[in-house]
Design an enzyme around this catalytic site. Sequence first.
Site, PDB file in Angstrom:
ATOM      1  N   GLY A   1      30.750  36.675-114.080  1.00 60.12           N
ATOM      2  CA  GLY A   1      30.131  36.485-115.386  1.00 60.12           C
ATOM      3  C   GLY A   1      29.386  35.165-115.496  1.00 60.12           C
ATOM      4  O   GLY A   1      29.837  34.135-114.977  1.00 60.12           O
ATOM      5  N   GLN A   2      28.265  35.180-116.200  1.00 63.68           N
ATOM      6  CA  GLN A   2      27.454  33.986-116.406  1.00 63.68           C
ATOM      7  C   GLN A   2      28.200  32.920-117.204  1.00 63.68           C
ATOM      8  O   GLN A   2      27.889  31.737-117.108  1.00 63.68           O
ATOM      9  CB  GLN A   2      26.152  34.369-117.117  1.00 63.68           C
ATOM     10  CG  GLN A   2      25.263  33.210-117.533  1.00 63.68           C
ATOM     11  CD  GLN A   2      24.779  32.381-116.354  1.00 63.68           C
ATOM     12  OE1 GLN A   2      24.531  32.928-115.287  1.00 63.68           O
ATOM     13  NE2 GLN A   2      24.642  31.079-116.541  1.00 63.68           N
ATOM     14  N   LYS A   3      29.202  33.315-117.999  1.00 59.69           N
ATOM     15  CA  LYS A   3      29.944  32.320-118.792  1.00 59.69           C
ATOM     16  C   LYS A   3      30.517  31.228-117.896  1.00 59.69           C
ATOM     17  O   LYS A   3      30.544  30.062-118.259  1.00 59.69           O
ATOM     18  CB  LYS A   3      31.062  32.980-119.598  1.00 59.69           C
ATOM     19  CG  LYS A   3      31.824  31.997-120.505  1.00 59.69           C
ATOM     20  CD  LYS A   3      32.780  32.709-121.425  1.00 59.69           C
ATOM     21  CE  LYS A   3      34.034  33.136-120.687  1.00 59.69           C
ATOM     22  NZ  LYS A   3      34.903  31.968-120.343  1.00 59.69           N
TER      23      LYS A   3
ATOM     24  N   GLN B   1      31.247  27.979-111.817  1.00 61.66           N
ATOM     25  CA  GLN B   1      31.983  28.775-110.836  1.00 61.66           C
ATOM     26  C   GLN B   1      31.032  29.648-110.027  1.00 61.66           C
ATOM     27  O   GLN B   1      31.172  29.773-108.807  1.00 61.66           O
ATOM     28  CB  GLN B   1      33.017  29.637-111.546  1.00 61.66           C
ATOM     29  CG  GLN B   1      33.744  30.615-110.639  1.00 61.66           C
ATOM     30  CD  GLN B   1      34.817  31.387-111.384  1.00 61.66           C
ATOM     31  OE1 GLN B   1      35.863  30.851-111.678  1.00 61.66           O
ATOM     32  NE2 GLN B   1      34.530  32.652-111.701  1.00 61.66           N
TER      33      GLN B   1
ATOM     34  N   MET C   1      41.605  37.445-113.328  1.00 57.45           N
ATOM     35  CA  MET C   1      42.969  36.931-113.435  1.00 57.45           C
ATOM     36  C   MET C   1      43.754  37.734-114.471  1.00 57.45           C
ATOM     37  O   MET C   1      44.769  37.279-114.991  1.00 57.45           O
ATOM     38  CB  MET C   1      42.964  35.447-113.798  1.00 57.45           C
ATOM     39  CG  MET C   1      42.418  34.561-112.700  1.00 57.45           C
ATOM     40  SD  MET C   1      43.119  32.893-112.678  1.00 57.45           S
ATOM     41  CE  MET C   1      42.745  32.326-114.327  1.00 57.45           C
TER      42      MET C   1
ATOM     43  N   SER D   1      36.832  35.370-124.011  1.00 55.32           N
ATOM     44  CA  SER D   1      37.668  34.659-123.055  1.00 55.32           C
ATOM     45  C   SER D   1      39.111  35.071-123.262  1.00 55.32           C
ATOM     46  O   SER D   1      39.536  35.335-124.400  1.00 55.32           O
ATOM     47  CB  SER D   1      37.537  33.137-123.243  1.00 55.32           C
ATOM     48  OG  SER D   1      38.524  32.444-122.496  1.00 55.32           O
TER      49      SER D   1
ATOM     50  N   HIS E   1      35.257  41.507-119.353  1.00 55.09           N
ATOM     51  CA  HIS E   1      35.630  42.110-118.072  1.00 55.09           C
ATOM     52  C   HIS E   1      35.173  43.566-118.014  1.00 55.09           C
ATOM     53  O   HIS E   1      34.707  44.047-116.974  1.00 55.09           O
ATOM     54  CB  HIS E   1      37.147  42.057-117.875  1.00 55.09           C
ATOM     55  CG  HIS E   1      37.711  40.683-117.777  1.00 55.09           C
ATOM     56  ND1 HIS E   1      38.449  40.106-118.790  1.00 55.09           N
ATOM     57  CD2 HIS E   1      37.641  39.757-116.791  1.00 55.09           C
ATOM     58  CE1 HIS E   1      38.831  38.903-118.421  1.00 55.09           C
ATOM     59  NE2 HIS E   1      38.346  38.647-117.225  1.00 55.09           N
TER      60      HIS E   1
END
Length: 515
Positions: free
Chosen positions: A149-151, A155, A31, A187, A38
């Site tokens: 991403g694992q975070k 999701q 996003m 983040s 990223h």
Amino acid sequence: MKVVETVARLEAFRRARAPVAGVEMGLVMTMGALHEGHRSLIARARRENTVLVVSIFVNPTQFGSSEDLSRYPRPLEADLELCRHEGVDLVFAPPESELYPLGSGTKVVPDPALTEVMCGLSRPGHFSGVATVVAKVMNLVQPVRAYFGQKDAQQVAVIKSVCCDLNIGGRIVVCPTVHDPDGLALSSRNVYLSSAQRSTALALPRALDKAAHLWAGGERQASELERAVRSVLASEPGLEIEYVAAVDPERLAPRQDNAGPVLVAAAVRVGSTRLIDNVVLGQHHERRPIIAIDGPAGAGKSTLARRLAQRLGFLYIDTGAMYRAVTWRAMQERIDPLDGERLSALTRAVRIRLAPGYQSAFPTRVWVDGEEVTRAVRDEAVSLHVSAVSSHPGVRSELVAQQRRIGEAGGVILDGRDIGTHVFSRAELKIYLTASVEERALRRADDLKAKGLPVPDIEVLKEQIRSRDNQDMSRAYAPLRKADDAIEVNTDTFTVQDTLDRLLALYRDKVGGSV
């Protein structure tokens, strides 16, 4: 790097590459407001795919009525620069009307068992919005691999389920969470935190560390892990707990009989900023072997390493291309190949990106500081200077460190001069490929001809090879030599396929791996 805003141009880009043999397209969906987390996704995707697409789209359908869509950061120019620097081939940055031409209309509604827990409790409709946009973009790009991403563990579970249920192709690759040095997970929302709020937010990684410590001590009860996390979070003034959960990582449901791995996840609010993080405990990943292939120039190392990697499903790390990239940059900056101090400083500063190629003459794509130099690094002038440049300890130590970071997880094949003796001295399988000077000169001539480059007299090529061998074997730092536990394979009288079959047999015999 191409930047497109329309579905039509994205589809044209994909169709133009679909017929090309060997093209594997990777996708990273974002996003925007790109950060180092990223960047790590993009860097891995770049290494593993011949073509890389990054989408930048602030998806309105995943924002709730109480969430400020207009407040979400949109630094598009900075995002494009990061993508350009990382060697992205195409950025898809559509307006809302392009992905939702008739409004929000049709929606993908995932399994409620995955969406009505954890983050879904406070964000109704969020995961339907995520699933819808992922289904749209995955169908448009049709990637071989898509990276998340694992975070965002919930999701990831939702996306895996949706792609499986709807038969959306492409492997979902889950990458580790990237944390700042102070422990806070990266983040885009971290920019909203004041210095004092950031200090408060650090209770989140501390709480997850507490759960990991208890697990290491033998605790397996989900309720006890949750209690420990809540205790740490509750002790921090100014932090509001939204949820703490210890669940099955795939089903997001309570574990049966406390068996198997557990996802410990939490969401908190610090001021108006919502933060999430998690840790997966008890998930064992058996490391795949490392294969080291050494030998003199022209013995067939790169060709065989690439083909072996394809057969085994391993990642091929083109170490030679990395040294060529440094040499090319040094030549651009007119640095003397003998000036070790300046070359070492250059190597520390330069940013190199590699990706599989899809042309037989240029099987590895190379970027230096965001500029693609795939052809330039194979220039004859670079070939003549690369041995001298790579002989400097400062150059080698920096590139070796990069190679080790990429390969330490296993499942990689590297070729070079000092892989088995220095870079990965504990590699599970070490091969020393060799061939006569005469045979290597003939191969070099064929290689130059295939690339449309001038072909010197064969005697000139022989002398160049002898000189290169002497440089490689006599350099003071990590010289070319056969490792004591390496298996020597002479390629003089064998075809590439014959030699590949022998290497596959050695892999089965020495490592016990299946082919």
